[in-house]
Design a protein around this motif. Structure first.
Motif, PDB file in Angstrom:
ATOM      1  N   CYS A  49       0.807  -1.223   0.000  1.00 35.77           N
ATOM      2  CA  CYS A  49       0.000   0.000   0.000  1.00 35.77           C
ATOM      3  C   CYS A  49       0.837   1.268   0.000  1.00 35.77           C
ATOM      4  O   CYS A  49       0.419   2.300   0.530  1.00 35.77           O
ATOM      5  CB  CYS A  49      -0.965   0.018   1.191  1.00 35.77           C
ATOM      6  SG  CYS A  49      -2.183  -1.305   1.155  1.00 35.77           S
ATOM      7  N   MET A  50       2.030   1.239  -0.568  1.00 37.69           N
ATOM      8  CA  MET A  50       2.876   2.415  -0.607  1.00 37.69           C
ATOM      9  C   MET A  50       2.375   3.405  -1.640  1.00 37.69           C
ATOM     10  O   MET A  50       2.017   3.044  -2.755  1.00 37.69           O
ATOM     11  CB  MET A  50       4.320   2.027  -0.923  1.00 37.69           C
ATOM     12  CG  MET A  50       5.009   1.263   0.181  1.00 37.69           C
ATOM     13  SD  MET A  50       6.660   0.710  -0.320  1.00 37.69           S
ATOM     14  CE  MET A  50       7.436   2.270  -0.710  1.00 37.69           C
ATOM     15  N   ALA A  51       2.343   4.687  -1.265  1.00 35.91           N
ATOM     16  CA  ALA A  51       1.945   5.731  -2.196  1.00 35.91           C
ATOM     17  C   ALA A  51       3.084   6.007  -3.172  1.00 35.91           C
ATOM     18  O   ALA A  51       4.258   5.965  -2.812  1.00 35.91           O
ATOM     19  CB  ALA A  51       1.583   7.010  -1.435  1.00 35.91           C
ATOM     20  N   ILE A  52       2.730   6.286  -4.412  1.00 35.79           N
ATOM     21  CA  ILE A  52       3.728   6.665  -5.398  1.00 35.79           C
ATOM     22  C   ILE A  52       4.303   8.032  -5.011  1.00 35.79           C
ATOM     23  O   ILE A  52       3.562   8.999  -4.827  1.00 35.79           O
ATOM     24  CB  ILE A  52       3.100   6.743  -6.801  1.00 35.79           C
ATOM     25  CG1 ILE A  52       2.708   5.343  -7.276  1.00 35.79           C
ATOM     26  CG2 ILE A  52       4.050   7.381  -7.796  1.00 35.79           C
ATOM     27  CD1 ILE A  52       3.871   4.393  -7.450  1.00 35.79           C
ATOM     28  N   PRO A  53       5.620   8.155  -4.862  1.00 37.01           N
ATOM     29  CA  PRO A  53       6.205   9.433  -4.445  1.00 37.01           C
ATOM     30  C   PRO A  53       6.174  10.466  -5.568  1.00 37.01           C
ATOM     31  O   PRO A  53       6.370  10.138  -6.732  1.00 37.01           O
ATOM     32  CB  PRO A  53       7.652   9.056  -4.087  1.00 37.01           C
ATOM     33  CG  PRO A  53       7.933   7.845  -4.924  1.00 37.01           C
ATOM     34  CD  PRO A  53       6.631   7.101  -5.032  1.00 37.01           C
ATOM     35  N   VAL A  54       5.905  11.701  -5.203  1.00 35.20           N
ATOM     36  CA  VAL A  54       5.975  12.817  -6.147  1.00 35.20           C
ATOM     37  C   VAL A  54       6.873  13.885  -5.543  1.00 35.20           C
ATOM     38  O   VAL A  54       7.169  13.882  -4.354  1.00 35.20           O
ATOM     39  CB  VAL A  54       4.578  13.393  -6.457  1.00 35.20           C
ATOM     40  CG1 VAL A  54       3.745  12.404  -7.252  1.00 35.20           C
ATOM     41  CG2 VAL A  54       3.848  13.771  -5.174  1.00 35.20           C
TER      42      VAL A  54
END
Length: 218
Positions: A49-54
């Protein structure tokens, strides 16, 4: 029986999954580096469930369409009926969710519905015309992700984008090696990546498409 999300999370912790996941995150980071917007909805995850980094501060909601859960920022919802208002999101990121959706076109329509004018849709998918497509054919009967999904070609997505009023702005295909779990063989076959980028682009195992919502003048 583990859910699709749990199966994917477990697969991304394998040697092959970690190798692919690193490359996927890098390609997505490049695709979004110059895309404006601070309200992001991410449908699906790459691992745990890791968010895609921006590269900026954003409001980032993660929709888990598989019923996995795991983070406070994750909401369990049907990707084909998103719990967001019309034109309320700047960027929608779909991570291998189309492959496991019973109605992938509805998932895309919902993504387009919640996108603001000039908003962006990013789709990450497996290519059926690749080593990965062959592997899926071999393992499909075992019923586990990622092999149990129905892979969608980029050409099919191009057609769906046109119907929905989405203009393709970025496309990158990558990972030409066969899906082998052993690190030693993955490293030995790394030379295939250079050959693939030059001569075998249609046969990459993975792809990222970035499309912009077309603004219809009044």
């Amino acid at each position: 029986m583990p859910t699709t999300g749990e199966q994917l999370a477990a697969w991304y912790r394998t040697e092959l999954g970690r190798t692919l996941g690193r490359q996927e995150r890098e390609v997505i980071r490049q695709a979004l580096s110059c895309v404006p917007g601070v309200r992001i909805v991410q449908i699906g995850t790459l691992a745990d469930c890791m968010a895609i980094p921006v590269n900026r501060k954003v409001t980032h909601a993660i929709v888990d369409p598989y019923g996995q859960g795991g983070l406070d920022t994750t909401m369990i919802a049907n990707g084909e009926a998103l719990p967001f208002q019309n034109e309320s999101v700047d960027i929608v990121i779909i991570l291998h969710a189309l492959e496991f959706s019973e109605n992938p076109q509805q998932l895309l329509y919902e993504s387009e519905r919640v996108l603001s004018q000039d908003g962006y849709l990013l789709v990450l998918g497996f290519n059926p015309f690749s080593f990965w497509g062959i592997e899926r054919f071999v393992h499909f009967r075992f019923g586990r992700a990622p092999w149990k999904g129905k892979y969608r070609s980029t050409w099919r997505l191009h057609d769906w984008f046109k119907v929905m009023g989405l203009d393709l702005e970025f496309e990158q295909r990558f990972f030409y090696r066969p899906p082998i779990q052993r690190r030693r063989f993955l490293r030995r076959l790394n030379f295939i990546e250079g050959i693939g980028r030059r001569y075998l682009k249609p046969f990459a195992g993975d792809y990222v498409l970035l499309a912009r919502k077309r603004v219809v003048p009044l």
